[in-house]
Every structure is written in structure tokens, then in C-alpha cells.
Design an enzyme around this catalytic site. Structure first.
Site, PDB file in Angstrom:
ATOM      1  N   ASP A 159       0.740  -1.256   0.011  1.00  0.00           N
ATOM      2  CA  ASP A 159      -0.183   0.044   0.027  1.00  0.00           C
ATOM      3  C   ASP A 159       0.960   1.226   0.128  1.00  0.00           C
ATOM      4  O   ASP A 159       0.285   2.426  -0.401  1.00  0.00           O
ATOM      5  CB  ASP A 159      -1.102   0.117   1.278  1.00  0.00           C
ATOM      6  CG  ASP A 159      -0.457   0.067   2.632  1.00  0.00           C
ATOM      7  OD1 ASP A 159       0.937  -0.198   2.720  1.00  0.00           O
ATOM      8  OD2 ASP A 159      -1.108   0.572   3.428  1.00  0.00           O
ATOM      9  N   GLU A 410       4.077 -10.543   4.805  1.00  0.00           N
ATOM     10  CA  GLU A 410       2.677 -10.948   4.570  1.00  0.00           C
ATOM     11  C   GLU A 410       2.791 -11.669   3.000  1.00  0.00           C
ATOM     12  O   GLU A 410       1.948 -11.250   2.143  1.00  0.00           O
ATOM     13  CB  GLU A 410       1.729  -9.772   4.388  1.00  0.00           C
ATOM     14  CG  GLU A 410       1.729  -9.049   5.926  1.00  0.00           C
ATOM     15  CD  GLU A 410       0.718  -7.981   5.803  1.00  0.00           C
ATOM     16  OE1 GLU A 410       0.592  -7.497   4.511  1.00  0.00           O
ATOM     17  OE2 GLU A 410       0.167  -7.632   6.926  1.00  0.00           O
ATOM     18  N   TYR A 466      -5.101  -7.521  12.794  1.00  0.00           N
ATOM     19  CA  TYR A 466      -6.097  -6.222  12.942  1.00  0.00           C
ATOM     20  C   TYR A 466      -7.191  -6.646  13.435  1.00  0.00           C
ATOM     21  O   TYR A 466      -8.129  -6.139  12.826  1.00  0.00           O
ATOM     22  CB  TYR A 466      -5.775  -5.788  11.497  1.00  0.00           C
ATOM     23  CG  TYR A 466      -4.656  -5.193  11.109  1.00  0.00           C
ATOM     24  CD1 TYR A 466      -4.596  -3.665  11.075  1.00  0.00           C
ATOM     25  CD2 TYR A 466      -3.489  -5.731  10.292  1.00  0.00           C
ATOM     26  CE1 TYR A 466      -3.083  -2.972  11.012  1.00  0.00           C
ATOM     27  CE2 TYR A 466      -2.437  -5.372  10.217  1.00  0.00           C
ATOM     28  CZ  TYR A 466      -2.287  -3.836  10.376  1.00  0.00           C
ATOM     29  OH  TYR A 466      -1.266  -3.143  10.105  1.00  0.00           O
ATOM     30  N   GLU A 503       2.838  -5.646  13.612  1.00  0.00           N
ATOM     31  CA  GLU A 503       1.795  -4.903  12.945  1.00  0.00           C
ATOM     32  C   GLU A 503       0.618  -4.906  13.693  1.00  0.00           C
ATOM     33  O   GLU A 503       0.060  -6.353  14.102  1.00  0.00           O
ATOM     34  CB  GLU A 503       1.429  -4.891  11.416  1.00  0.00           C
ATOM     35  CG  GLU A 503       2.682  -4.591  10.649  1.00  0.00           C
ATOM     36  CD  GLU A 503       2.093  -4.627   9.153  1.00  0.00           C
ATOM     37  OE1 GLU A 503       0.639  -4.555   8.713  1.00  0.00           O
ATOM     38  OE2 GLU A 503       3.025  -4.347   8.153  1.00  0.00           O
TER      39      GLU A 503
HETATM   40  C1  E9O Z   1       1.199  -4.319   5.361  1.00  0.00           C
HETATM   41  C2  E9O Z   1       1.241  -3.050   5.711  1.00  0.00           C
HETATM   42  O1  E9O Z   1       2.396  -2.360   4.678  1.00  0.00           O
HETATM   43  N1  E9O Z   1      -0.079  -4.758   6.230  1.00  0.00           N
HETATM   44  C3  E9O Z   1      -1.362  -4.322   6.008  1.00  0.00           C
HETATM   45  C4  E9O Z   1      -1.079  -2.801   6.402  1.00  0.00           C
HETATM   46  C5  E9O Z   1      -2.557  -1.816   6.147  1.00  0.00           C
HETATM   47  O2  E9O Z   1      -2.614  -0.863   7.087  1.00  0.00           O
HETATM   48  C6  E9O Z   1       0.065  -2.324   5.404  1.00  0.00           C
HETATM   49  O3  E9O Z   1      -0.059  -0.907   5.385  1.00  0.00           O
HETATM   50  O4  E9O Z   1      -3.286  -2.110   5.232  1.00  0.00           O
HETATM   51  C7  E9O Z   1      -2.409  -4.860   6.650  1.00  0.00           C
HETATM   52  C8  E9O Z   1      -2.869  -6.059   6.175  1.00  0.00           C
HETATM   53  C9  E9O Z   1      -4.057  -6.740   6.673  1.00  0.00           C
HETATM   54  C10 E9O Z   1      -4.742  -7.742   5.779  1.00  0.00           C
HETATM   55  C11 E9O Z   1      -5.930  -8.208   6.575  1.00  0.00           C
HETATM   56  C12 E9O Z   1      -6.952  -8.344   5.859  1.00  0.00           C
HETATM   57  C13 E9O Z   1      -7.898  -9.334   6.690  1.00  0.00           C
HETATM   58  C14 E9O Z   1      -9.257  -9.872   6.086  1.00  0.00           C
HETATM   59  C15 E9O Z   1      -9.705 -11.270   6.636  1.00  0.00           C
END
Ligand code: E9O
Length: 594
Positions: A159, A410, A466, A503
């Protein structure tokens, strides 16, 4: 390939070519033999993107040209002249006086080339053709399509904004023909005694050499008369988290007449790292990670070097009681790493392997087609991934701050083929690191404990979670429950491995307040973190908490990216604290987990 940091010494000169260069996007064929036309001025080092008001140029996909001229004194041509780039994102070709002298793929590691035979006394021309294209073979990865008119469409699988340019310093340095090429400061410890057995590679002939170790009081504590012997520090000052101590290894090469051929000084610190009984030990003591995932991202500089900001961020982190960070999602500048050594930050050094997950990020505000299938059948990143690891470790293996390598962020570690892929990557990484540090890979929520296929290969389980944001949105009780359930299962599956968070976070618009503590408000961010901490504090095997993110950062535009930023920072992009900061400082200054 050597990755020694360019230093001016009694035998070496360094000239910094940073400054205002000429710049243009490549819209038709460019002849490197003749000066660029229709250029604008661009400051180097920096990303080009935010230095222009031309939105089309800012978002152009493809190739760009940079040009500068520099003068070389006559006498300098008697020496070996090396052109060295700290980092150019994402790949580039380099031309000196119209001739291509090197190319490089990968936007976050240094590279250099001997240009002695291309230089002239007086004025010289330097051009760099830079590309911001990424695809299914590069690190990081992106989905790339070429349109009929030759233009590109690119969807990154990460992102952060795909900044482009000459991001770190360009230097021209000289050495004699005989020069030190490579240094590894390897050592063993036994109580207060340290036996240093450096590996020193030399190019060219010399007659004799000496090697010494100098402490912070400028005292010589050990001395040897060959490059191969070992040196002993009898009363070692250990490098400790937030209490750094650095030694210097000084190497001199001489000819028969005792004339100095080369001299170079390499900083190092002495500390041990060990993973034992679900704990992470530094110097034999349990270490609890408190800190952040960060980004190199700032006003006008983009992803370019900004040392005043790095210094400010380090001071803010120390003030908050943070002791560590992860270089999410690429190796940070050499200058930032050297400063981390001096401040005593504990660093998880991450290679730019972000986005090895074919279907990912489209769901998080990207706008590509949603591909279906298996990442490991479609993406072909192995070679570039290994190259990125090799260059990172060649550059960083002597930093005491680096305590662990992160080989990817990830990836699709739950899809068939992941185990085979990461087995190869991790075996490779272990062979490369002379210090044999622990190795991790950062796990995405989709590859949860029931689905993960690679945990057995890792020394530490690093989780990006998250609960309360991407799942259990606005349901913190549910979040706590689901988080605890997953954590307990990780520990059951790998009872001997530390588990830590690399994270966790919630997008928060600074200044937005809500009586109902609605998501995006500062109140919700505080509630979110309290809920997560409540679970971490219950579970002994949780060995660290690195929040996402230290500060808001630039992204592509997208529905959930307000103002084209990821707003999960505890600070805004210009370092204004959100409500969580005071709470966090209080927690960290008083936390007794290690
Ligand atoms: C990587 C980071 O660079 N992880 C992401 C971060 C975000 O804020 C990004 O900035 O988007 C989070 C990934 C979360 C994925 C989870 C989705 C769950 C759906 C079931």
C-alpha cells in the site's frame, strides 16, 4: 561485490555528487551520448514525485532520466575511481560520458562500479535511466500490464506509494589499486572476553598489514600484525539495547617501503543473540520488543534520505520508551542503520519482499482485477528475492543493531508451494549471514495459525494482526476473544518459539473525536490498542509489540486511504501526536515484561 560504506581515509577520497540534477520522463528515445533536452531541476537524493506540480509526471510509469556533470582533477585519474549509489528505486542503468557502465535491479540496496577508464580530467557527464516498473518477478511485486499505446498500468501488491528516483547519495570515491574489498567483523564471546576473528578480503598486492581494535575512549585494546589472526578484547563493553557501545576495527595495508596502501575503519559492537524457551535473548537477557513498523516517507523527500527526520524520529522513539523497530518493508538507508547502532535501537532488518501474495491488496483499496489462483504457481520472484537478501546482508551484517532478518512481509504463506519456496529462501539466508542471526517472516492474517505452512522454518513468529480493524471492526470485545484464541493456538503449535507483533493498528484521523468512540477517531485508536495490550499482557509468550505505524504515510489513492495516506500512524506524517501517544509512553516507560 563490496558493500563497504564509502569513507574518506588517508588513502581514500570521497566526493558527494548530490545536488540539483536535470530530469525528465522518457517519452521518446534518449541518446545517452548527448545532453538531455526539455529537462526540469530535481534535487538528489530524493524521490522525484513530490518535487513536481505536474500530476501526470508524478504518476508516470516507465523510465526517467537524470543528468549531472562533475569535474575530476587530473591527479585523481591515477587512482582507482568508483561510482557508488546508495539506492535507486526501482531499477536503473548508469552512463558515464555516454557509455553504459552498469545496471542495477532493486531499489533499496547500494551498488558501485569502477569507472576509472571512463573518466576524463575535467568535465564528465553522468546520466541515470531510472525505472519505477515492478512485476511478477521483482521484489517488491506488482501486477503490470502494457497498454496498446505502449503505456503501462501497474497495481502494486503493497500500500505504500511507489516512489521513484535516486533515493540515496551518489558518491565518487577513490582508492589505490591495492584496496580492502570486504570486511566481516566476526567474533566469539566468553564472559567479558571477546575473540574477534575478522574476515578481510584485499584486491591487489601488499607486503604487510596491521589490524587493531579501538574503543570509545580512543584506546587501542587489541592489535595484530596480519589480516588473518584473531584479536582479543579482554574486558568487553557489550553493545546493549539503548546503551550502545561501539568499537572500531582499523585495518592498514603497507608495501615493502612501509608506505600506506590502504586504510579503512569499520565500526562494530559486541552482543549475543539467542532464541531460547520462547524468549528472545540479547546478551543472555530476555528482550521485549517495544516499538514500531516505520517507513521512509516524508514531505518533499518522498522515500529519499532525510537524516534530520530520522534523528528526530529516533529521539521521539526514545522519549516514548521504544527500544526497537522493523525496517518495514525494505532496508533503510545506511546512514539510518549507522545511527541505529549508535542509539542502541534493536532492528528487525526486512528485505523488500512485500507483496508476494497474488490476490492481496486489491481488496485493500487497489483497483486491479481480482486474480484467482495460487501465488506460487504465478509469481516468479525467487531470483530477485535471493539477490535482495544477498545485497541486504552484504551491506548490514556488521550492524550490532540488526538482531534478526525478516525475509518477507505478508506473503501467501498459506498457499500450496509456500513451504518449498521459503525453505529455499531461509536456507539461503542462513548461509549468507556470518553472525547466524535468527530469521523470521511476517505473517498475514489470512495465513492464520490453522492455515500457515511455514512457521516451522522460522525462529520467531511475527504476526500482523488487525482484530478490531480489518476484522471485528468496531467490535473490540470480539476482537479480544479472537486474538487470544489465535495466539494460544500459535503457542500450542510452536511452544518453543517467541511470538511477537510486527503490526497491529487502526486508521485514525488526527483531530477527529467521537463521543461514541467511532472508528477513525482518536478515541477508537486508544480503545483499540488497550484491547490488544490487554491480551498481550495476559500471555507470557508474547515477546514484543511493534505498532503499525509510527507515522501516517503516503499511499496510492483508494477508498480507505483518506488523502492518499495510510492513517494508522500514532503520529501524523508531520509528527503531530495523536491521542494514543501519551498513553503509549506511559505504558512503555513502566512496562516490565522482560
Ligand atoms: C502491510 C502494511 O504495509 N499490512 C497491511 C497494512 C495496512 O494498513 C499495510 O500498511 O493495510 C495490513 C494487512 C491486513 C490484511 C488483513 C485483511 C484481513 C481480512 C480477513
Amino acid at each position: 561485490n563490496t558493500m563497504l560504506y564509502p569513507e574518506q581515509t588517508a588513502t581514500r577520497t570521497v566526493e558527494d555528487l548530490s545536488g540539483m540534477w536535470e530530469f525528465k520522463a522518457e517519452t521518446s528515445k534518449v541518446d545517452p551520448q548527448i545532453p538531455l533536452t526539455d529537462t526540469v531541476w530535481m534535487s538528489v537524493p530524493a524521490s522525484f514525485n513530490d518535487q513536481t506540480m505536474d500530476k501526470q509526471l508524478r504518476n508516470h510509469l516507465g523510465y526517467f532520466w537524470y543528468e549531472t556533470t562533475f569535474n575530476v582533477p587530473q591527479d585523481q585519474l591515477k587512482k582507482r575511481n568508483v561510482l557508488r549509489f546508495g539506492a535507486v528505486s526501482q531499477s536503473c542503468e548508469v552512463y558515464v560520458n555516454g557509455e553504459q557502465v552498469t545496471t542495477h535491479v532493486g531499489g533499496f540496496t547500494p551498488f558501485e562500479v569502477d569507472v576509472t577508464h571512463y573518466l576524463r580530467a575535467g568535465a564528465n557527464d553522468l546520466k541515470v535511466r531510472v525505472s519505477n516498473l515492478l512485476d511478477n518477478t521483482t521484489i517488491p511485486t506488482a501486477d503490470l500490464k502494457k497498454n496498446d499505446d505502449g503505456s503501462y498500468k501497474l497495481n502494486t501488491r503493497f500500500d505504500f506509494y511507489n516512489y521513484c528516483g535516486i533515493h540515496r547519495r551518489v558518491k565518487l570515491y577513490t582508492t589505490n589499486k591495492t584496496h580492502i574489498e570486504h570486511i566481516e567483523v566476526n567474533y566469539d564471546t566468553e564472559g567479558a572476553k571477546t575473540t574477534v576473528h575478522p574476515v578481510i578480503n584485499v584486491s591487489g598486492n601488499y607486503d604487510h598489514a596491521d589490524v587493531s581494535i579501538v574503543d570509545e575512549d580512543r584506546q587501542v585494546v587489541a592489535k595484530g600484525s596480519s589480516l588473518t589472526g584473531s584479536l582479543e578484547i579482554s574486558h568487553t563493553h557489550r553493545w546493549k539495547p539503548l546503551h550502545a557501545y561501539l568499537y572500531e576495527l582499523v585495518i592498514n595495508l603497507y608495501n615493502q617501503n612501509d608506505e600506506l596502501l590502504d586504510t579503512y575503519t569499520q565500526e562494530f559492537g559486541v552482543r549475543t543473540i539467542e532464541v531460547k524457551d520462547d524468549h528472545f535473548l540479547i546478551n543472555g537477557e530476555p528482550f521485549y520488543f517495544k516499538g514500531f513498523g516505520r517507513h521512509e516517507d516524508s514531505l518533499a523527500h518522498g522515500k529519499g534520505e532525510n537524516m534530520p527526520l530520522v534523528n528526530m524520529d529516533y529521539q521521539i522513539m526514545k522519549w516514548m520508551g521504544a527500544n526497537s523497530f522493523r525496517t518495514s518493508h525494505y532496508p533503510y538507508s545506511e546512514e539510518a542503520m549507522r545511527q541505529a547502532d549508535r542509539e542502541g535501537f534493536v532492528v528487525i532488518d526486512e528485505c523488500p519482499a512485500v507483496g508476494i501474495y497474488e490476490t492481496f491488496n486489491v481488496s485493500l483499496g487497489g483497483n486491479g482485477d481480482f486474480p484467482k489462483g495460487n501465488t506460487w504457481d504465478h509469481l516468479d520472484t525467487m531470483d530477485n528475492h535471493k539477490r535482495a537478501l544477498r545485497e541486504m546482508i552484504e551491506r548490514d551484517h556488521d550492524h550490532p543493531s540488526v538482531v534478526m532478518w525478516s525475509v518477507a512481509n505478508e506473503p501467501a504463506s498459506h498457499e500450496k508451494g509456500a513451504h518449498e519456496y521459503f525453505k529455499e529462501i531461509i536456507d539461503y539466508t542462513r548461509k549468507l549471514d556470518p553472525q547466524k542471526r535468527p530469521i523470521t517472516m511476517v505473517n498475514i492474517m489470512m495465513a492464520n495459525v490453522d492455515k500457515d505452512l511455514v512457521g516451522d522454518l522460522l525462529d520467531v513468529i511475527c504476526l500482523n494482526r488487525y482484530y478490531g480493524w480489518y476484522v471485528n471492526f468496531d467490535d473490540l470485545e470480539g476482537a479480544k476473544h479472537d486474538l487470544e484464541t489465535e495466539l494460544v493456538k500459535w503457542h500450542e503449535k510452536f511452544p518453543e518459539k517467541p511470538v511477537m507483533f510486527t503490526e497491529f493498528g487502526a486508521d485514525t484521523v488526527a483531530g477527529l473525536h467521537s463521543l461514541l468512540h467511532a472508528p477513525y477517531s482518536e478515541e477508537y485508536q486508544i480503545d483499540y490498542y488497550k484491547a490488544n495490550f490487554a491480551i498481550f499482557d495476559k500471555l507470557d509468550f508474547v515477546q514484543g509489540e511493534q505498532l503499525w505505524n509510527f507515522a501516517d504515510f503516503t499511499t496510492d489513492s483508494g477508498m480507505i486511504r483518506i488523502g492518499a495516506e495510510n492513517m494508522k500512524g500514532v503520529f501524523t506524517r508531520d509528527r503531530r501526536p495523536k491521542g494514543i501517544v501519551g498513553y503509549l509512553r506511559d505504558r512503555w516507560l513502566n512496562l516490565k515484561k522482560d
